[in-house]
Design an enzyme around this catalytic site. Structure first.
Site, PDB file in Angstrom:
ATOM      1  CD  GLU A   1      38.225  22.924  32.925  1.00 41.10           C
ATOM      2  OE1 GLU A   1      37.506  22.620  32.084  1.00 41.10           O
ATOM      3  OE2 GLU A   1      39.621  23.016  32.667  1.00 41.10           O
TER       4      GLU A   1
ATOM      5  CB  THR B   1      34.780  20.658  32.079  1.00 38.65           C
ATOM      6  OG1 THR B   1      35.271  21.537  31.264  1.00 38.65           O
ATOM      7  CG2 THR B   1      34.390  21.105  33.469  1.00 38.65           C
TER       8      THR B   1
ATOM      9  CE  LYS C   1      33.482  16.198  21.381  1.00 43.77           C
ATOM     10  NZ  LYS C   1      33.242  17.700  21.749  1.00 43.77           N
ATOM     11  CG  ASP C   2      39.433  15.999  27.007  1.00 44.71           C
ATOM     12  OD1 ASP C   2      39.854  15.246  25.864  1.00 44.71           O
ATOM     13  OD2 ASP C   2      40.228  16.075  27.681  1.00 44.71           O
ATOM     14  CG  MET C   3      37.849  20.518  23.467  1.00 47.76           C
ATOM     15  SD  MET C   3      37.409  22.244  23.135  1.00 47.76           S
ATOM     16  CE  MET C   3      38.510  22.912  21.889  1.00 47.76           C
ATOM     17  CD  GLU C   4      41.637  20.819  26.715  1.00 46.29           C
ATOM     18  OE1 GLU C   4      41.277  21.836  26.240  1.00 46.29           O
ATOM     19  OE2 GLU C   4      40.785  20.146  27.387  1.00 46.29           O
TER      20      GLU C   4
ATOM     21  CG  ASP D   1      29.144  19.680  26.903  1.00 47.15           C
ATOM     22  OD1 ASP D   1      28.980  18.883  25.946  1.00 47.15           O
ATOM     23  OD2 ASP D   1      29.877  20.213  27.583  1.00 47.15           O
TER      24      ASP D   1
END
Length: 262
Positions: free
Chosen positions: A33, A111, A194-197, A220
């Site tokens: 990214e 992303t 939704k993300d992870m960070e 996705d």
């Protein structure tokens, strides 16, 4: 950036009183990214990035128009060699980068998964309005709100008008997939992506009173038919190009403006 429903007080007033933004910090979780943005702005890697000795965190720096740009990504896990994704790395990197670099504004770019129920499609880019966690379940009064950690991104009404980006809420958790419990909280958070960070970056930025905005591109469809991991990997390279373009548009808009003009 204050928690939802709260005023940021003197810190917020100080933000608005500043002159043109001169120092921005871009935080990105994955090398794939980050590199298109690094190349676009011709940033160079700093051999001594002003972080604690031994950490894998990577800093790139350069000047673009009237802006000093620092881009930081957490680097590769020293044992497994994969990108250091997730909320723990994001929190640590955000804290260390703010302390070392003293940015006027943070851009958390990356992303994300999208939801067809919210009208998301692969390649859509969102400018995030609010962020929250979906996997910190503490079923005790008030602690439950702390767990969700709802916060607002820095308000950018003029940026929103100028750029053709979708607007939506972001929900953050430390898993790529989505459990039934996660799904219930994501729906309660009214999230489009939704993300992870993101919510971890928001938490630290709020603690240290640095305004932050979020730019997230959909790789996705979480509530779609394809397995999340498969779809994510299939679309990652193409969607990072859309993310790069959006970040460039945001940076161009920021150039020469004060925070209150965003």
């Amino acid at each position: 950036m204050a928690p939802a429903g709260e005023e940021s007080g003197a810190a917020g007033e100080a933000m608005v009183a500043q002159g043109p933004i001169s120092n921005i910090l871009i935080i990105i979780a994955m090398q794939t990214e980050a590199m298109p943005v690094v190349n676009r702005f011709q940033l160079t890697e700093e051999p001594e990035p002003a972080f604690p000795k031994g950490v894998p965190w990577v800093r790139y720096h350069g000047i673009y128009k009237d802006l000093h740009i620092n881009l930081v990504w957490p680097g590769k896990d020293s044992n497994l060699g994969v990108d250091s994704v997730g909320t723990v790395s994001a929190s640590l990197v955000t804290y260390a980068a703010i302390q070392a670099l003293q940015p006027d504004l943070i851009i958390n770019a990356g992303t994300a998964g999208g939801f067809k129920a919210k009208g998301s499609s692969i390649g859509d880019v969102y400018l995030v309005s609010d962020v929250a966690f979906h996997d910190r379940r503490i079923p005790i009064p008030v602690f439950d709100l702390y767990g969700v950690g709802l916060r607002q991104a820095y308000s950018t009404p003029n940026l929103r008008k100028d750029l053709n980006l979708k607007i939506g809420k972001l929900s953050t958790g430390d898993s790529l997939d989505m459990s039934t419990q996660d799904e219930a909280t994501i729906i309660a958070n009214d999230a489009s992506v939704k993300d992870m960070e993101g919510a971890a970056v928001a938490y630290v930025a709020d603690l240290l009173k640095v305004p932050v905005i979020f730019v997230k591109a959909v790789t996705d469809i979480v509530d779609g038919d394809k397995p999340t991991a498969e779809e994510f990997l299939q679309n990652l390279a193409a969607v990072t190009a859309a993310l790069d373009q959006a970040v460039a548009q945001v940076v161009d808009f920021i150039n020469g403006k004060s925070l209150s003009e965003l």
